[in-house]
Each structure stands twice: as C-alpha cells, then as structure tokens.
Design a protein around this motif. Structure first.
Motif, PDB file in Angstrom:
ATOM      1  N   ASN A 177       1.002  -1.216  -0.161  1.00  0.00           N
ATOM      2  CA  ASN A 177      -0.157  -0.465   0.331  1.00  0.00           C
ATOM      3  C   ASN A 177       0.789   0.868   0.199  1.00  0.00           C
ATOM      4  N   SER A 178       0.394   2.543  -0.195  1.00  0.00           N
ATOM      5  CA  SER A 178       1.231   3.780   0.235  1.00  0.00           C
ATOM      6  C   SER A 178      -0.153   5.135  -0.366  1.00  0.00           C
ATOM      7  N   ILE A 179       0.699   5.862  -0.316  1.00  0.00           N
ATOM      8  CA  ILE A 179       0.106   6.918  -0.342  1.00  0.00           C
ATOM      9  C   ILE A 179       0.142   8.004  -0.834  1.00  0.00           C
ATOM     10  N   ASP A 180      -0.067   9.165  -2.050  1.00  0.00           N
ATOM     11  CA  ASP A 180       0.922  10.015  -2.471  1.00  0.00           C
ATOM     12  C   ASP A 180      -0.368  11.171  -2.411  1.00  0.00           C
ATOM     13  N   VAL A 194      -4.945   6.657  -2.793  1.00  0.00           N
ATOM     14  CA  VAL A 194      -4.123   5.606  -1.159  1.00  0.00           C
ATOM     15  C   VAL A 194      -5.006   4.465  -2.066  1.00  0.00           C
ATOM     16  N   SER A 195      -3.324   3.533  -2.095  1.00  0.00           N
ATOM     17  CA  SER A 195      -3.216   2.650  -3.183  1.00  0.00           C
ATOM     18  C   SER A 195      -3.101   1.453  -2.619  1.00  0.00           C
ATOM     19  N   TYR A 196      -3.710   0.312  -3.075  1.00  0.00           N
ATOM     20  CA  TYR A 196      -3.835  -0.939  -2.683  1.00  0.00           C
ATOM     21  C   TYR A 196      -3.546  -2.267  -3.775  1.00  0.00           C
ATOM     22  N   THR A 222       1.491   6.739   5.954  1.00  0.00           N
ATOM     23  CA  THR A 222       1.653   7.909   6.253  1.00  0.00           C
ATOM     24  C   THR A 222       2.045   8.477   4.822  1.00  0.00           C
ATOM     25  N   GLY A 223       1.565   9.899   4.467  1.00  0.00           N
ATOM     26  CA  GLY A 223       1.978  11.146   3.415  1.00  0.00           C
ATOM     27  C   GLY A 223       2.743  12.161   3.948  1.00  0.00           C
TER      28      GLY A 223
END
Length: 703
Positions: free
Chosen positions: A407-410, A437-439, A560-561
């Motif tokens: 997962n990630s966040i931009d 928000v990517s998963y 956390t971004g």
C-alpha cells in the motif's frame, strides 16, 4: 478589487487583511492517534503481568506502533541441555486482543534469553525493496544488561541458543570459555546464516565485546603494557589504552554495531602472555572491523599461530545511559535492490554516537554475498535479547512491517476544481488537498483492514499557511471516491479549529481532520485506489513547506504521506491601463434621430493592461456613468470586441456593472470595433457629451 476609470485613472486594490489566527480546542478532548485507529496501548503480557511500559510516541504524525497478529511469534524453547537461562519473549496483547509489542527480556533478576521471529510466509524478500520501522525500549537503568539485536537469518530458529551469558544476545558464538581453540570454533555455536544489528547496553569486559574495544585482560589491569587490539571504534581497556569508551565518570559506554554471527572472521583471540593459559593468557572477542583493524598479538608472534584478521561489521559508541533512558528509540530499515541480485541495507536510529554523529550505517551485499551470509533470498527476521547477572527490559514494537500490505499514499495540492496540481498559491484562494491511497491485493498477504468488521480510517493534516475549510455546522466536507469510482461526500471532524480573518473575511479552519470510515480493501480485488479530496484555503503568506499530510490505516497497518505546499502569495492583480473611446463630432440632427452603432476609435494603445494570477477565474466588469442624454441615464450604449472574441460586449450608461470578461488569463487584451448607440433625443444641443467608465477586476479572493 481594482478599478480603472475613463479620463481619470483610479487604481484601488482591495486591502488584504490578515489577522493572526487564534486557536481554540474543541470542547471534547480529541482521541490520541493510537486510539483513533483502534491501537490501544494497554493489556498484559502473556504471563498476565500488566503492560506498564510508556506508550510509544507517534512517528511523523502516525501511530508509533501497529498490531502484528499472525505476523510474528516468539521462540521460547530452550536448547537441549541449557540450564543457565530461562526463556523470555512475552507478547503484549491489548484489551482488543491485538498483539501490540513483545517483551524480549524483562527486568527480572534472572538470566534470560528471548526472541521473536516472523511466522511462515512473512519473510523479508531480498529481491524486493522494503521499508521497516520499529521502536525499542531498554528501561531506565544505565547499569543494566545486555541489550537487543535485530536479526536476519536463513531460517527461523526453533530454539534459543545454549547458554553463554547475556553478552551473547542470543546470536553470537559462545565466548564464555576463554580458550583459543574454543574461540576458533565460536562461529559454529552462533546463530547460523545470520546478520545482526546489535544494541549493546553493557560492556562484557573479558568476553564478547571486551577485546573488541581494547580489554585485553580480564581482571584489574595489571598488564597494561600488553597489546590491546587497535580499533577505530576506540573502546578502551580498563587500563585506558584507547580513549573514548568511558564517560566522564569512568563508566563504559554502550554501542550499536552490525555483524555476521556465523562467520569465522567475526571472532578473534587476544593474547596476554605468550605461554600462559586460561583467562590470564587472553580471551575471545567479537571482532568488529575498522580501517586499520588487525586482531593479533603484537610482540609475541611466536605464540600466535593464526593469521591477522580485519574483523567484520562496524560499531559506533553511544554515550552511557542514552539507550537506557526510559524512552523509546527508533530503528528504521530501508533496503534497495541493485538489479543484479544484490542490494543495500541502510539502518538509521534516533541515537548519536560519542562523537555527535548519527548512529547509522549502510551495508551493501552482492548476490553472492546474500547466498554466502543467508543461503536464500527470503530471510527470516526478528529480534533477540539476553540478560545475565544484570538485567533490563528489552521491548519492541513494530510501526511499519514490510510485505504484509502493498500500500502507499500520494498527496498533492490541486486547483479548487481538482483539474490540475498547482505550483503557485494565493492568499484567500481555495484548493483541494488530494490523497490517492493505493493497495494491491495481489501483492498483499492480508486484506486492509484484516478484519471484515473494521474499516479504514483517515487522519488528514495540512501546513501552517493553509487550513481545511470548516462549514457552519463545524464539519469539513470531504469527497471520497471508492475503488469502484463512486464519489460520496462525508463530514470530517476537526481535531481542533482556528478562527482567522483572510482578505477581510472571517473563516473557520482546521489543520487536522479525521474520518472514521473510508471503506475497506480486499485481496481478491487486486489493485485498487481510494481518492480523497479535502478543501483547503491559503490563510497566510509564507514560505513553501513539506509537511505530513496525514495517515490512512486499518487494524493491520498504516500509510503516512507528505505533501509539498507552495508558499502562498498576495494575488498579483494589477490594472495599469484601460481604453478611452472617442466617437468624434456628431450633428444635432443625428442626435435628435438617435445614433445606431456609430463607429468610433480607441485610444491608449487600443488595449487593456491587466495582470491576473492565473490560478482561478477573475471577472472584469465595466460601469458607465450617464451621458446626460434626455436628462437621465440608460439612453446610451457602447459596444466593442475584446481580444479574440467575435461577440461584442455592450455596456449602458445606467451605472450598472456589466461583466466584460471572466477567466484565469486574458492573453489577448486588444479592444477593437467600438460603436455607440443612442436613443432619440429631441432636446439635443451643441456641446460635448462625456461619460466615465469604471473598469473593475473582481478578485476571487475578495468575493
């Protein structure tokens, strides 16, 4: 607001009034981040003792720990025949049945060994980049022992190591018997196929790290003329051979180091007498490397039957008591692959060494190194620790666990309509803080969140020159687009609010808002994204900044971004010139009959001179005063074309504002084809007829 008048130039910009915000808390005390995300710091260990450790602090605006149920489990089985230690490693479980930490060792007056390792399927993959973050707690006693070790190994051990004392930390070869032949084979008794980052809180003078840092004898320092091993770490012997290891009170410092417990060159024998045996003759030691390090006797080569070695790994001294200071200490790991089967592991901590430098190292492995040290690309990982005659708490929490969730966040700052990202912002303008928000369920081991009864939550933050726009109901309207593309508006709750006056308008803003339910993401659905749009307003002029943008999390992990925010400026509005119209001489008869679209000319360069910010729509308006025809206004109209438009603009001398242009930019500011139309006037006379046109830019920030 800017105005330009015909014949008489008047420039008047609306004053941007900024009053320093005054902050006040909401009536209800906001939840801590840990509580908001459901991570309670309470409960007991698995032996029933209460969790009375201090709560791990937040990290960059995110909870300082996450649950690790099913990802890690302790190894508690003693090695066969080990009667010298008792097993430690007790999992801390909160009242929501979430595993939130592990007590590797406790502050009990007994020799302990403990470890916690990943469960099957949760290994670290050295063919992929990863990021991990943990916090370590060592208690408050600066005379405690012996520390903790972060460990990577070719496989998860089934038992703890067999004895050897607390200085062994559950990983090193057994150096408790000070015999040269025993030391030569010490690597065989270590944790096999392993790499470790050790946090050693106690100097084991006479064994383990004693010879590493210059302690070439076991007892009182009677033989200060014998050779201590030279080491760039400069940990002195008791006799003070080298400087730097003792503090101002004469007590030994602590250290952080990395090494390879199962490698032969990680150990060395330090002689004292050429023919004696036992402790008086020398000792085995962990051999950390340095630029000029050689582990061998000096001046007694006839008694040395081995080759000089450089040692392995490296160490940094930490001032005594800085680890055992009743606070949590951060350990961050970042691994970057090199595309050829190898990679570089960088560890950083929140500690400084005795020279004031940050405790941090980077270790590069080739593909061959990985096979040599681990025998596999997928390595087990965890923590070990031990105590001996002295003891201490050794507690670990996990904040970022690689491999569980892909997962990630931009976060970006977007125009108010979310059409483009912005690089310039202006006071009083509204924008959107956009979160993507990517998963990827295909690459994840768990749903996010893991439990079907839970939801993802969001804590959103912005910078010091911006604020989330709070409506009159005390909520912030946030748009959420789910994985299927459906957009809904939800009310976010401010953690606290601020009142400010921006461009003459009173506004209520928040710097931190929370949404308790933004949905859930399942493994079976593969790659998915959630999009969040939160309205923000530029509330003060200031410098650009990169700030924490917030956290999205569930019961098994968070992301956390950060967001780069331009420094807001005063909108660059200017109105430097406007056209004058001249319709020449008209006969009385023509005025009596009325003029119909009589052509005229444009003076002043035939164009406007307007500067617009270009970030949002501005409106140019015109108001024309009465010519006095027929004794009243509303009897004369002027038409003209602006820029590339083929549709004429018509303004009337009734004093009413007419919109001439609306847009972000006005690239072609030429005025052409002016005409005048008048109503019939029976009382027309000789003389001049004049009117004044007031041109106004209506700035979006002042509306």
């Amino acid at each position: 607001m800017l105005k330009k008048k015909l014949f008489k130039t008047v420039l008047a910009m609306a004053t941007m009034v900024l009053i320093a915000p005054s902050q006040f808390a909401l009536a209800a005390t906001p939840q801590t981040l840990d509580d908001f995300f459901g991570y309670k710091w309470d409960g007991t260990n698995d032996k029933g003792a209460a969790n009375d450790y201090p709560q791990p602090p937040d990290i960059d605006g995110a909870p300082g720990f996450v649950p690790f149920n099913d990802v890690f489990s302790p190894v508690t089985a003693l090695a066969s025949g080990d009667t010298s230690t008792v097993p430690g490693s007790s999992v801390l479980t909160n009242t929501s049945n979430a595993d939130i930490g592990v007590e590797v060792t406790s502050n009990k007056n007994e020799a302990q060994q403990g470890s916690i390792w990943n469960t099957t399927g949760n290994e670290l993959d050295l063919t992929k980049d990863f990021h991990a973050q943990m916090q370590l707690y060592f208690g408050v006693n600066d005379d405690s022992a012996d520390g903790l070790a972060f460990v990577m190994a070719g496989s998860r051990p089934s038992t703890l190591l067999n004895g050897g004392g607390g200085g062994r930390l559950g990983i090193w070869g057994d150096l408790s018997k000070s015999m040269k032949t025993y030391t030569t084979d010490a690597y065989k008794t270590a944790l096999q196929k392993s790499f470790a980052i050790v946090f050693d809180t106690y100097s084991n003078v006479g064994t383990y790290d004693g010879g590493t840092f210059g302690d070439a004898y076991y007892d009182t320092g009677a033989f200060q003329s014998v050779f201590p091993p030279t080491n760039n770490v400069a940990y002195p012997s008791r006799g003070g051979y080298l400087s730097g290891a003792k503090n101002s009170s004469g007590a030994y410092n602590q250290y952080v180091a990395y090494g390879y417990p199962s490698q032969p060159n990680q150990y060395a024998w330090v002689n004292v007498f050429p023919s004696a045996t036992g402790y008086a003759a020398g000792m085995g030691t962990i051999a950390f490397s340095g630029p000029t390090q050689k582990y061998a006797r000096s001046g007694y080569s006839s008694d040395w039957n081995g080759t000089n070695i450089n040692g392995m790994g490296a160490a940094q001294l930490v001032p005594r008591g800085k680890m055992t200071d009743d606070t949590w200490h951060l350990l961050t790991l970042d691994y970057k692959t090199d595309g050829a089967g190898g990679g570089t592991l960088t560890y950083t901590t929140d500690l400084n060494d005795t020279t004031g430098s940050a405790v941090s190292k980077s270790i590069t492995w080739t593909a061959a190194d990985i096979q040599k040290y681990f025998g596999t690309n997928k390595v087990a990982w965890g923590f070990t620790g031990a105590t001996g005659q002295r003891h201490e708490n050794g507690v670990v929490v996990f904040q970022s666990i690689p491999g569980i969730l892909d997962n990630s966040i931009d976060t970006k700052l977007m125009a108010e309509d979310d059409s483009t990202d912005v690089t310039k912002t202006y006071l009083g303008r509204q924008y959107q803080q956009q979160y993507t928000v990517s998963y990827n369920g295909s690459n994840s081991k768990q749903n996010w969140p893991a439990s079907d009864s839970n939801h993802l939550a969001a804590d959103l933050q912005t910078g010091s020159h911006y604020g989330f726009v709070v409506n009159s109901d005390g909520k912030v309207p946030v748009k959420i687009t789910d994985k299927d593309g459906k957009t809904t508006t939800v009310d976010a709750d401010p953690v606290s609010t601020e009142s400010a006056t921006v461009s003459g308008t009173n506004v209520t803003i928040a710097r931190d808002i929370r949404i308790s339910d933004i949905g859930s993401l399942k493994k079976m659905d593969g790659a998915q994204t959630l999009k969040i749009l939160a309205p923000v307003e530029a509330t003060s002029v200031g410098d650009a900044e990169t700030v924490n943008s917030g956290t999205v999390g569930g019961d098994n992990g968070i992301v956390t971004g950060k967001v780069e925010l331009p420094g807001p400026q005063i909108p660059p509005l200017s109105f430097d010139a406007a056209p004058d119209f001249d319709f020449g001489t008209v006969g009385v008869a023509d005025m009596i009959a009325g003029l119909k679209s009589k052509p005229g000319t444009v003076a002043n360069g035939s164009k406007f001179q307007i500067t617009l910010p270009g970030d949002t729509n501005e409106t140019v308006q015109a108001e024309m005063s009465s010519f006095g025809l027929n004794g009243a206004g509303g009897n004369v109209s002027i038409g003209f074309k602006l820029g590339d438009s083929t549709t004429p603009v018509t303004i009337t001398d009734n004093g009413a504002a007419t919109n001439v242009f609306t847009g972000k930019t006005l690239s072609n500011q030429n005025i052409s084809d002016p005409t005048i139309t008048t109503a019939p006037s029976r009382d027309a006379k000789l003389g001049d007829y004049k009117s004044q046109i007031t041109w106004t830019i209506v700035d979006a920030a002042t509306n």
